[in-house]
Scaffold this motif. Structure first.
Motif, PDB file in Angstrom:
ATOM      1  N   GLY A 133      47.946  47.335  41.704  1.00 46.77           N
ATOM      2  CA  GLY A 133      48.822  46.242  41.944  1.00 46.77           C
ATOM      3  C   GLY A 133      48.413  45.301  43.129  1.00 46.77           C
ATOM      4  O   GLY A 133      48.434  44.035  43.043  1.00 46.77           O
ATOM      5  N   LEU A 134      47.893  46.012  44.191  1.00 48.87           N
ATOM      6  CA  LEU A 134      47.348  45.225  45.257  1.00 48.87           C
ATOM      7  C   LEU A 134      46.145  44.628  45.046  1.00 48.87           C
ATOM      8  O   LEU A 134      46.030  43.444  45.511  1.00 48.87           O
ATOM      9  CB  LEU A 134      47.296  46.187  46.723  1.00 48.87           C
ATOM     10  N   ALA A 135      45.132  45.289  44.267  1.00 51.39           N
ATOM     11  CA  ALA A 135      44.016  44.403  43.719  1.00 51.39           C
ATOM     12  C   ALA A 135      44.276  43.350  42.958  1.00 51.39           C
ATOM     13  O   ALA A 135      43.522  42.285  43.256  1.00 51.39           O
ATOM     14  CB  ALA A 135      42.962  45.445  43.049  1.00 51.39           C
ATOM     15  N   ALA A 136      45.184  43.528  42.094  1.00 51.03           N
ATOM     16  CA  ALA A 136      45.503  42.401  41.122  1.00 51.03           C
ATOM     17  C   ALA A 136      46.214  41.182  41.955  1.00 51.03           C
ATOM     18  O   ALA A 136      45.640  40.113  42.082  1.00 51.03           O
ATOM     19  CB  ALA A 136      46.469  42.730  40.174  1.00 51.03           C
ATOM     20  N   GLY A 137      46.917  41.640  43.091  1.00 48.85           N
ATOM     21  CA  GLY A 137      47.271  40.413  44.034  1.00 48.85           C
ATOM     22  C   GLY A 137      46.224  39.803  44.928  1.00 48.85           C
ATOM     23  O   GLY A 137      46.396  38.578  44.983  1.00 48.85           O
ATOM     24  N   LEU A 138      45.255  40.478  45.033  1.00 48.79           N
ATOM     25  CA  LEU A 138      44.140  39.857  45.819  1.00 48.79           C
ATOM     26  C   LEU A 138      43.452  38.933  45.100  1.00 48.79           C
ATOM     27  O   LEU A 138      42.821  38.052  45.545  1.00 48.79           O
ATOM     28  CB  LEU A 138      43.322  40.933  46.431  1.00 48.79           C
ATOM     29  N   VAL A 139      43.715  39.228  43.920  1.00 45.45           N
ATOM     30  CA  VAL A 139      43.115  38.082  42.775  1.00 45.45           C
ATOM     31  C   VAL A 139      43.665  37.155  42.215  1.00 45.45           C
ATOM     32  O   VAL A 139      43.458  35.948  42.357  1.00 45.45           O
ATOM     33  CB  VAL A 139      42.283  39.153  41.646  1.00 45.45           C
ATOM     34  N   ILE A 140      44.932  37.280  42.198  1.00 46.22           N
ATOM     35  CA  ILE A 140      46.054  36.401  41.561  1.00 46.22           C
ATOM     36  C   ILE A 140      46.653  35.555  42.768  1.00 46.22           C
ATOM     37  O   ILE A 140      46.816  34.321  42.668  1.00 46.22           O
ATOM     38  CB  ILE A 140      46.945  37.260  40.929  1.00 46.22           C
ATOM     39  N   ALA A 141      47.051  36.229  43.621  1.00 42.91           N
ATOM     40  CA  ALA A 141      47.683  35.662  44.879  1.00 42.91           C
ATOM     41  C   ALA A 141      47.095  35.992  46.329  1.00 42.91           C
ATOM     42  O   ALA A 141      47.875  36.874  46.924  1.00 42.91           O
ATOM     43  CB  ALA A 141      49.183  35.660  44.900  1.00 42.91           C
ATOM     44  N   PRO A 142      45.993  35.855  46.585  1.00 42.11           N
ATOM     45  CA  PRO A 142      45.332  36.306  47.724  1.00 42.11           C
ATOM     46  C   PRO A 142      45.924  36.213  48.873  1.00 42.11           C
ATOM     47  O   PRO A 142      45.988  37.380  49.800  1.00 42.11           O
ATOM     48  CB  PRO A 142      43.915  35.831  47.540  1.00 42.11           C
ATOM     49  N   ARG A 143      46.546  35.120  49.551  1.00 40.97           N
ATOM     50  CA  ARG A 143      47.099  35.155  50.662  1.00 40.97           C
ATOM     51  C   ARG A 143      48.427  35.950  50.721  1.00 40.97           C
ATOM     52  O   ARG A 143      48.355  36.621  51.822  1.00 40.97           O
ATOM     53  CB  ARG A 143      47.371  33.568  50.860  1.00 40.97           C
ATOM     54  N   PRO A 144      49.294  35.790  49.721  1.00 42.02           N
ATOM     55  CA  PRO A 144      50.273  36.971  50.200  1.00 42.02           C
ATOM     56  C   PRO A 144      50.247  38.301  49.947  1.00 42.02           C
ATOM     57  O   PRO A 144      50.695  39.154  50.565  1.00 42.02           O
ATOM     58  CB  PRO A 144      51.374  36.412  48.964  1.00 42.02           C
ATOM     59  N   ALA A 145      49.117  38.567  48.983  1.00 39.90           N
ATOM     60  CA  ALA A 145      48.748  40.020  49.073  1.00 39.90           C
ATOM     61  C   ALA A 145      47.937  40.470  50.154  1.00 39.90           C
ATOM     62  O   ALA A 145      48.364  41.584  50.469  1.00 39.90           O
ATOM     63  CB  ALA A 145      47.806  40.235  47.644  1.00 39.90           C
ATOM     64  N   ARG A 146      47.176  39.596  50.748  1.00 40.61           N
ATOM     65  CA  ARG A 146      46.423  40.349  51.893  1.00 40.61           C
ATOM     66  C   ARG A 146      47.630  40.386  53.112  1.00 40.61           C
ATOM     67  O   ARG A 146      47.335  41.182  53.743  1.00 40.61           O
ATOM     68  CB  ARG A 146      45.451  39.058  52.195  1.00 40.61           C
ATOM     69  N   LEU A 147      48.697  39.458  53.018  1.00 40.39           N
ATOM     70  CA  LEU A 147      49.607  39.726  54.292  1.00 40.39           C
ATOM     71  C   LEU A 147      50.168  40.925  53.795  1.00 40.39           C
ATOM     72  O   LEU A 147      50.576  41.766  54.793  1.00 40.39           O
ATOM     73  CB  LEU A 147      50.640  38.410  54.069  1.00 40.39           C
ATOM     74  N   ALA A 148      50.716  41.191  52.845  1.00 38.69           N
ATOM     75  CA  ALA A 148      51.245  42.417  52.402  1.00 38.69           C
ATOM     76  C   ALA A 148      50.410  43.830  52.786  1.00 38.69           C
ATOM     77  O   ALA A 148      50.856  44.555  53.374  1.00 38.69           O
ATOM     78  CB  ALA A 148      51.832  42.546  51.093  1.00 38.69           C
TER      79      ALA A 148
END
Length: 174
Positions: A133-148
């Motif tokens: 989920g986090l890796a997908a977040g870095l691809v799909i929505a990098p800024r919010p995923a990186r913040l989380a």
């Protein structure tokens, strides 16, 4: 004999051959793996719909951030006292495990409930789901995923500092 009955009988033979008398919920594991596959498929569809493209590579910094965040999120979900209501339908409280963590057992319910209980109470098992989920977040929505991921990493580092501080106090007073 219908195809469904044949498959069911074959599954029972495999279960008995694999587990013997032990209660191993193979059907539940198949279900959990199916849900994981659907989760990955859903993330893939979401990424396509969002127009996300896989990076050529992930840098070392992102890999370390992802590892630390995955570790902390897995421990938080699987062991933390505050998240026990999420696990409670599938696990049974046993005892404190120190530092606001709990030991829980997985009662012998049906195969799906048992498999979900094992997943939710095992930080190693959750690593795959959370890391995906986090890796997908870095691809799909990098800024919010990186913040989380940064927040989770900071909390994990703060936990480590608390443990070091407590260990130092014990050494100084002992």
């Amino acid at each position: 004999m219908s195809v469904v009955k044949e498959v069911a009988e074959k599954a029972k033979r495999v279960q008995r051959g694999y587990a013997g008398e032990a209660d191993r919920p193979l059907a539940g594991y198949v279900g959990v793996m199916g849900v994981y596959g659907a989760f990955v498929g859903g993330l893939t569809l979401l990424g396509r719909a969002a127009g996300a493209r896989l990076p050529r590579r992930f840098g070392a910094g992102d890999t370390v951030l992802l590892a630390a965040a995955t570790f902390k999120a897995s421990r938080l979900l699987a062991k933390d006292a505050v998240t026990s209501p999420v696990r409670a339908p599938f696990t049974r409280y046993e005892e404190p495990a120190g530092n606001d963590e709990l030991n829980e057992s997985v009662p012998g319910k049906g195969p799906v409930e048992h498999a979900v209980g094992e997943l939710l109470s095992c930080p190693f098992c959750l690593n795959v789901w959370i890391g995906t989920g986090l890796a997908a977040g870095l691809v799909i929505a990098p800024r919010p995923a990186r913040l989380a991921a940064t927040v989770l990493t900071a909390v994990g580092m703060a936990d480590a500092l608390h443990l070091l501080y407590d260990a130092g106090k014990k050494l100084a007073s002992g």
